[in-house]
Motif scaffolding. Structure first.
Motif, mmCIF file in Angstrom:
data_model
loop_
_atom_site.group_PDB
_atom_site.id
_atom_site.type_symbol
_atom_site.label_atom_id
_atom_site.label_comp_id
_atom_site.label_asym_id
_atom_site.label_seq_id
_atom_site.Cartn_x
_atom_site.Cartn_y
_atom_site.Cartn_z
ATOM 1 N N UNK A 53 0.824 -1.205 0.000
ATOM 2 C CA UNK A 53 0.000 0.000 0.000
ATOM 3 C C UNK A 53 0.864 1.262 0.000
ATOM 4 N N UNK A 57 0.288 4.779 -1.886
ATOM 5 C CA UNK A 57 -0.308 5.784 -0.992
ATOM 6 C C UNK A 57 0.499 7.076 -1.081
ATOM 7 N N UNK A 60 -1.149 9.180 -3.830
ATOM 8 C CA UNK A 60 -2.589 9.500 -3.829
ATOM 9 C C UNK A 60 -2.789 11.008 -3.712
ATOM 10 N N UNK A 61 -2.014 11.633 -2.818
ATOM 11 C CA UNK A 61 -2.226 13.058 -2.544
ATOM 12 C C UNK A 61 -1.842 13.925 -3.741
ATOM 13 N N UNK A 69 -7.182 9.957 -8.817
ATOM 14 C CA UNK A 69 -7.043 9.867 -7.360
ATOM 15 C C UNK A 69 -7.972 8.772 -6.816
ATOM 16 N N UNK A 73 -6.930 5.342 -4.912
ATOM 17 C CA UNK A 73 -7.427 5.038 -3.563
ATOM 18 C C UNK A 73 -8.091 3.664 -3.558
ATOM 19 N N UNK A 76 -5.383 0.963 -3.695
ATOM 20 C CA UNK A 76 -4.665 0.802 -2.423
ATOM 21 C C UNK A 76 -5.591 0.167 -1.377
ATOM 22 N N UNK B 26 -9.183 14.749 0.664
ATOM 23 C CA UNK B 26 -7.720 14.822 0.618
ATOM 24 C C UNK B 26 -7.128 14.606 2.024
ATOM 25 N N UNK B 29 -7.346 11.003 2.816
ATOM 26 C CA UNK B 29 -6.397 10.232 2.006
ATOM 27 C C UNK B 29 -5.012 10.229 2.645
ATOM 28 N N UNK B 30 -4.701 11.281 3.394
ATOM 29 C CA UNK B 30 -3.403 11.327 4.070
ATOM 30 C C UNK B 30 -3.245 10.155 5.053
ATOM 31 N N UNK B 32 -4.468 7.047 4.760
ATOM 32 C CA UNK B 32 -4.503 5.689 4.192
ATOM 33 C C UNK B 32 -3.167 4.982 4.416
#
Lengths: 318, 255, 113
Positions: A53, A57, A60-61, A69, A73, A76, B26, B29-30, B32
């Motif tokens: 992951x 990961x 993703x940001x 995105x 997500x 993952x 967002x 998501x940080x 995850x």
């Protein structure tokens, strides 16, 4: 029935099930070696999904669009799910997930070395999906036929879910390959960095692989490392060409006689060094995982304490 | 590229709520790959996907009705900090699961009645997005309430931590129920929601959960706002810098 | 992938101790999903959760991400009681062919039966 008769009966039944290509189920008698091999393989697989992951990961940001995105997500998150299914399958053999996670954290059980390579650009999200998941899928499709029932069922479920992982990766690569010079260069650079590690995922040559023969006899493995690697190479080289990219191997040739692509030699020193813990990110991957686990302890403690309190309440028998 | 903003009033209104969702998505998501347990990583993945998904729909629709030459993603990637109009609550950082759950809970308890009310919008597309979002918000509130209760009524440490998170975030809650000229315009035309009317519902669901969680409703009456007019805390800028970096480094490309 | 990691030369693989160490974690629950109305709930796997309410939510988040279900059951794994000795339990039923309709030869003229 004395112990030796029980052993002989058990062994005979086990052998008959394997010979008939049926599945071994959790409560069946099985040889110690089989049990240990299956646990080890499933645990490594589960750890790999969960550690896997992290490189994605990381992006993703920074994903370039909301759709990309969301896809990343979902992918993952699937990896967490696949970790869950595989730990769940491993637990059928009487070993707890916490114990396995503990062994991972202590470095006593390993995960696939591929995740010790860094994801350095957006194109790596493409390369990981296309090559890393592509290699995984080649392997996992065959593993659906593995002899341990819960492992086989987990593989069926995982294969079904993972079919989009490689495709979304290739779709990222296609967008880059059709883009600006900078995007094309990014695409080639990612292929250059992930090609050899992806080939290493299949493990050492059959001649060097200590456990292959036994695992094949028990039908835990259904194809050898070299067979699987060749399947992957043959399907992937034309895909790279379609993108207009170059496979980073000057020795790569198509053998007209066999109909297969042959490759140059894999850097086995790098392979073994990464397994032994000296890959680029071995320490960071585990540190990340241990940190999350330690920081979550108070949450797990709270949930456990709450559940215990609820049990004590007479009006809430549930 | 010239400044990226919406001109049309309805588009600007839709973007506000899209901003809430993309910023919270967002933030989530940080987290995850950092959850306390594997199952919770899966749960947070679902929350994140819901928020990003509804934001995507709203931005796409806003770009369409605005009639500008922009895509939904342009609105996400090329507006600067001062042009983002999300609530301050959703941009707040989390140091751990406590802040994450407290922020989620306070927002979920507002989002559910908000989407339910917006489901009656005169605009069919908006109503459709809201109906789907309401279903998602109902589950989000159930999830965050469940954790509020377990953390509040768990161990002394968890009780202290979640109470502190609620106390810290409380000053961003009134902003959810403030209305300005654009809100009133949207309410009058039957397109939007008067969020001031949602306060009572929000308070009763928050109070009920706090009580079950053995937590205290913060007494501090200090409240701050400004998100809807682009006056943010210092946390939004760095988040946008990271989120927008790739698109801004190579603008105009397909990805 | 099989994601199988070979043992590096000179390394010794760790021997698993059954029921050994590890933290005392959340209990294990078995998960059953009803794929759509009209079908039985089917076993799909397991998960860990501190209590039933959390287990239901975890089952939803972990096992129905692709809309695989319209209802889930969770059961504490320790509450499952399983049969043993398949030979004496189930093989006796393999030798009762008269329980199956194909055992009987009925002339075609008789029609639906």
């Amino acid at each position: 029935m004395d112990a030796s008769t029980e052993f002989e009966n058990g062994q005979a039944k086990f052998d008959a099930i394997i010979a008939a290509d049926e599945k071994i189920e959790p409560r069946d008698w099985m040889p110690d070696g089989y049990r240990k091999t299956v646990i080890r393989q499933m645990a490594q697989h589960a750890h790999s999904e969960v550690i896997g992951m992290q490189p994605e990961a990381n992006w993703i940001l920074r994903a370039p669009t909301l759709l990309r995105k969301a896809i990343l997500i979902a992918k993952v998150q699937d990896e967490a799910g696949h970790g869950l299914y595989l730990y769940s399958a491993t637990e059928t053999l009487g070993v707890s997930r916490d114990e396995l996670v503990g062994l991972l954290h202590e470095g006593k059980q390993k995960y696939s070395s591929i995740f010790n390579y860094p994801a350095l650009s957006w194109a790596d999200m493409g390369a990981i999906g296309w090559l890393v998941d592509g290699a995984a899928i080649v392997n996992q499709i065959v593993l659906q036929g593995t002899s341990y029932g819960p492992y086989s069922r987990a593989m069926v479920k995982i294969c079904k879910e993972e079919s989009f992982h490689a495709r979304q990766g290739y779709s990222i690569m296609m967008a880059l390959a059709e883009g600006s010079d900078e995007q094309k260069a990014m695409c080639q650079d990612a292929l250059n960095r992930w090609w050899w590690p992806a080939l290493m995922m299949f493990g050492p040559h059959d001649s060097e692989s200590a456990h292959t023969a036994e695992s094949m006899a028990w039908k835990i493995k259904r194809k050898t490392n070299d067979e699987l690697r060749q399947m992957f190479i043959d399907q992937t080289v034309p895909q790279a060409h379609y993108l207009g990219m170059t496979i980073p191997d000057p020795d790569l040739v198509f053998d007209e006689e066999t109909g297969h692509w042959t490759i140059g030699e894999i850097d086995w020193d790098e392979f073994w060094a990464t397994i032994k813990g000296d890959g680029r990110l071995n320490r960071e991957r585990i540190t990340h995982k241990v940190k999350a686990w330690d920081e979550g302890r108070w949450v797990r403690d709270a949930a456990t304490a709450y559940a215990a309190k609820q049990k004590m309440k007479p009006d809430k028998s549930a | 590229m010239t400044a990226v903003t919406t001109q049309n009033a309805l588009a600007t209104y839709v973007v506000r709520h899209a901003d809430d969702n993309v910023v919270l998505g967002q933030r989530l998501a940080e987290y995850i790959s950092r959850a306390p347990e594997l199952e919770e990583d899966l749960a947070i993945g679902n929350l994140t996907l819901d928020h990003i998904g509804v934001a995507d729909h709203l931005f796409t629709y806003a770009a369409k009705i605005d009639g500008c030459d922009l895509s939904g993603d342009d609105l996400v990637m090329f507006r600067s900090e001062r042009d983002y109009t999300n609530l301050l609550l959703v941009e707040q950082r989390h140091d751990g699961f406590d802040d994450l759950i407290a922020r989620q809970f306070l927002f979920d308890a507002y989002q559910l009645p908000f989407w339910e009310a917006l489901s009656a919008s005169n605009d069919e597309t908006i109503a459709g997005i809201a109906q789907r979002a309401a279903k998602e918000a109902r589950y989000h509130l159930r999830h965050s309430s469940m954790w509020m209760v377990r953390l509040g009524d768990g161990t002394p440490e968890s009780h202290t931590r979640i109470q502190a998170s609620i106390d810290r975030l409380w000053r961003f809650t009134s902003e959810m129920f403030e209305t300005d000229a654009l809100d009133r315009e949207m309410v009058e035309s039957g397109l939007g929601v008067d969020t001031s009317t949602l306060r009572e519902t929000w308070e009763s669901s928050v109070d009920a959960v706090l009580e079950e969680a053995t937590l205290t409703r913060p007494q501090d009456s200090f409240q701050t706002s400004g998100g809807r007019s682009g006056m943010h805390t210092e946390y939004l800028g760095p988040m946008l810098a990271e989120m927008q970096w790739l698109q801004r480094s190579q603008p105009g490309m397909s990805w | 992938m099989s994601y199988e990691v070979p043992v590096a030369p000179g390394d010794k693989p760790h021997e698993i101790q059954f029921g050994g160490g590890g933290e005392h974690g959340f209990p294990l629950w078995e998960v059953f999903v009803r794929a759509k109305r009209g079908l039985n709930h089917t076993h799909v796997g397991s998960l860990h959760a501190p209590d039933a309410e959390t287990a239901i939510q975890n089952a939803r988040d972990g096992y129905t991400r692709r809309a695989e279900g319209v209802s889930v059951w969770v059961v504490p794994s320790i509450e499952i009681v399983a049969s043993d000795d398949a030979e004496s339990m189930f093989e006796p039923f393999e030798h009762k062919p008269y329980r199956h309709p194909t055992f009987y030869e009925i002339p075609e003229e008789v029609g639906q039966l």
